[in-house]
Design an enzyme around this catalytic site. Structure first.
Site, mmCIF file in Angstrom:
data_model
loop_
_atom_site.group_PDB
_atom_site.id
_atom_site.type_symbol
_atom_site.label_atom_id
_atom_site.label_comp_id
_atom_site.label_asym_id
_atom_site.label_seq_id
_atom_site.Cartn_x
_atom_site.Cartn_y
_atom_site.Cartn_z
ATOM 1 N N GLU A 118 -12.911 2.266 2.485
ATOM 2 C CA GLU A 118 -12.290 2.401 3.790
ATOM 3 C C GLU A 118 -12.727 3.729 4.402
ATOM 4 O OE1 GLU A 118 -7.785 1.256 5.054
ATOM 5 O OE2 GLU A 118 -8.005 2.690 3.468
ATOM 6 N N GLU B 232 0.824 -1.208 0.000
ATOM 7 C CA GLU B 232 0.000 0.000 0.000
ATOM 8 C C GLU B 232 0.860 1.260 0.000
ATOM 9 O OE1 GLU B 232 -3.048 0.372 3.021
ATOM 10 O OE2 GLU B 232 -4.040 1.937 1.844
HETATM 11 MN MN MN Z 1 -5.926 2.335 2.655
#
Ligand code: MN
Length: 296
Positions: A242, A148
């Protein structure tokens, strides 16, 4: 675009007790998502049997995400920390395999923290060496690892898509992919659409959200352009929403993520909206990209 749509479990729950696991899985399925992303911060505390069975009953898939802590930092120059980090990543991959997860993603390559020094080339080399071994174990269970790309306050190593692609190239394993997140790209990328396009086939996981991590469409991110870019590169992996509220996640996550303002109260409403918003963006993007008009 026909991507599997995911939801981060932290929208519903802070941890993964049996009661939390059941609620998070059932709610995610109820709102029509294809998969739930579970935090893998403490894999040994998970009830693997219950989790796997509940996922099967609910008929949804699962992915896992985490950020390493300073004591388990595989980019550290301290060999004890690197060893602890590798052991933790191997444990997470075992748990992912046992619950049937397809992806393990997040800040796997360094600690999830504000560093006070830049990354070092020796630290990057250490991280890459460890990741190659973790990738081999993950590949045996068909698991993809997503690196990420996060902002400067959460790592000192991979802040841009270009850095992530370079990292993946150097690891050289087909299951080590780039994980992009609109929230972080909004902080670090000069041009987020160009970043998605440059990532291309290296893209393996995608987080949607907003500039303030609240309701989609209520912040400053040009989500329409992001979805069009995903359609243009033919991205077929998961797209996971998210969003965080300190009322749900509590500490220490509230402090680590800096949730000082609440952007929502009603999780059901937030999630219903995220699903509709994402689907309509995907339909629009698919049509915008595929219907090239031509002169009769
Ligand atoms: Mn994230």
């Amino acid at each position: 675009m026909n991507n599997r749509l995911g939801l981060h479990a932290n929208v519903w729950v802070a941890g993964w007790s049996d009661e939390e696991a059941i609620r998070a899985i059932d709610k995610t399925a109820e709102f029509g998502f294809d998969l739930i992303e579970i935090s893998a911060m403490a894999p040994h505390l998970m009830n693997i049997d219950l989790t796997r069975k509940r996922l099967e009953q609910a008929g949804i898939g699962v992915t896992m995400s985490l950020g390493l802590d300073a004591e388990k930092d595989i980019s550290s120059l301290d060999p004890d920390r690197v060893r602890a980090g590798e052991a933790h990543l191997m444990d997470v991959v075992s748990t992912a395999r046992d619950i049937g997860a397809t992806h393990v993603c997040g800040i796997l390559y360094s600690a999830f923290q504000k560093y006070s020094e830049p990354a070092t080339s020796a630290g990057v080399a250490s991280s890459i060496e460890v990741m190659a071994r973790v990738a081999e174990k993950a590949a045996a269970s068909g698991i993809t690892l997503g690196m990420e790309v996060v902002n400067r306050y959460e790592t000192n190593m991979i802040n841009t898509a270009t850095q992530a692609v370079e990292y993946c190239r150097r690891v050289g394993a087909p299951n080590v992919k780039v994980h992009l997140d609109v929230y972080h790209m909004n902080i670090e990328e000069a041009d987020a659409v160009a970043a998605i396009q440059a990532t291309g086939d290296y893209l393996g996981y995608f987080h949607t959200g907003e500039s303030h991590r609240g309701y989609m469409g209520t912040g400053s991110i040009d989500l329409k352009s992001m979805f069009q870019a995903l359609a243009r590169i033919g991205y077929a992996g998961p797209i996971t929403y998210e969003s965080f509220s300190s009322r749900v996640v509590g500490q220490p996550l509230t402090g680590i993520l800096g949730i000082w303002r609440e952007t929502w109260e009603d999780g059901d409403d937030l999630v219903r909206h995220a699903k509709m918003y994402t689907q309509s963006q995907m339909i629009a993007a698919r049509n915008a990209v595929s219907r090239k008009s031509s002169l009769a």
